[in-house]
Write a protein that holds these residues in place. Structure first.
Motif, PDB file in Angstrom:
ATOM      1  N   LEU A  92      31.545  -6.125 -24.836  1.00  0.00           N
ATOM      2  CA  LEU A  92      31.141  -7.474 -24.461  1.00  0.00           C
ATOM      3  C   LEU A  92      32.321  -8.437 -24.564  1.00  0.00           C
ATOM      4  O   LEU A  92      32.973  -8.541 -25.603  1.00  0.00           O
ATOM      5  CB  LEU A  92      30.009  -7.925 -25.380  1.00  0.00           C
ATOM      6  N   TRP A 138      29.719 -13.661 -23.242  1.00  0.00           N
ATOM      7  CA  TRP A 138      28.838 -12.781 -22.456  1.00  0.00           C
ATOM      8  C   TRP A 138      27.399 -13.281 -22.470  1.00  0.00           C
ATOM      9  O   TRP A 138      26.690 -13.158 -21.471  1.00  0.00           O
ATOM     10  CB  TRP A 138      28.915 -11.337 -22.986  1.00  0.00           C
ATOM     11  N   ALA A 155      25.453 -10.337 -17.624  1.00  0.00           N
ATOM     12  CA  ALA A 155      25.857  -9.657 -18.858  1.00  0.00           C
ATOM     13  C   ALA A 155      24.677  -9.509 -19.808  1.00  0.00           C
ATOM     14  O   ALA A 155      24.552  -8.497 -20.503  1.00  0.00           O
ATOM     15  CB  ALA A 155      27.011 -10.393 -19.526  1.00  0.00           C
ATOM     16  N   HIS A 159      23.396  -6.027 -21.166  1.00  0.00           N
ATOM     17  CA  HIS A 159      23.184  -5.831 -22.608  1.00  0.00           C
ATOM     18  C   HIS A 159      21.772  -5.307 -22.858  1.00  0.00           C
ATOM     19  O   HIS A 159      21.578  -4.369 -23.647  1.00  0.00           O
ATOM     20  CB  HIS A 159      23.420  -7.146 -23.347  1.00  0.00           C
ATOM     21  N   ARG A 187      26.697  -1.183 -28.109  1.00  0.00           N
ATOM     22  CA  ARG A 187      27.182  -2.504 -27.707  1.00  0.00           C
ATOM     23  C   ARG A 187      28.136  -3.002 -28.780  1.00  0.00           C
ATOM     24  O   ARG A 187      27.825  -2.924 -29.964  1.00  0.00           O
ATOM     25  CB  ARG A 187      26.032  -3.517 -27.576  1.00  0.00           C
TER      26      ARG A 187
END
Length: 108
Positions: free
Chosen positions: A68, A72, A78, A82, A92
Motif C-alpha cells: 500500500l 491509499w 485502492a 485492499h 497487506r
C-alpha cells in the motif's frame, strides 16, 4: 512474500501518481521482488475508472502481497483492492515497510 501488487491513489493526482508507482516498483524490484505495477499500463485513451479496475483486479489476484502506497485509503480503487486482498487472505503491508530483500522459495 514474493509477488507484490502496488495499490495507491491515482485519480485526480498529477500524472496519475505514476512517478510514485514507478519509483516504488523499481525499489522493490531492486530488492528482488516480482512487482505488479498497475501504472505500467499507463493512460489508455477512452478508459474510465471501471475499465482500469477491470484490468487491475485479475493482476492483483495473482499476487501474494498488496503493498500500500501513501494515502491509499483516500483512493476508491485502492480501498477496493485492499478489500479484495482481505477477503482472499492476501497479505497487506505498507510499501515503505518492505525493507528486506526477497528470499528464495524453499521447496516443500
Amino acid at each position: 512474500m514474493r509477488r507484490i501488487y502496488l495499490a495507491g491513489p491515482m485519480t485526480g493526482l498529477p500524472e496519475f501518481n505514476f512517478p510514485t508507482f514507478h519509483a516504488e516498483a523499481a525499489r522493490l524490484r531492486g530488492l528482488g521482488y516480482d512487482v505488479v505495477n498497475p501504472a505500467e499500463h499507463g493512460f489508455i485513451d477512452g478508459y474510465e475508472w471501471a475499465d482500469y479496475i477491470k484490468l487491475d483486479i485479475p493482476q492483483l489476484i495473482t499476487c501474494d502481497t498488496v503493498a500500500l502506497l501513501p494515502d491509499w485509503h483516500k483512493s476508491k480503487g485502492a480501498r477496493l483492492e485492499h478489500h479484495i486482498a482481505c477477503e482472499l487472505g492476501i497479505i497487506r503491508i505498507n510499501a515503505a515497510d518492505i525493507r528486506e530483500p526477497a528470499r528464495e522459495a524453499v521447496p516443500a
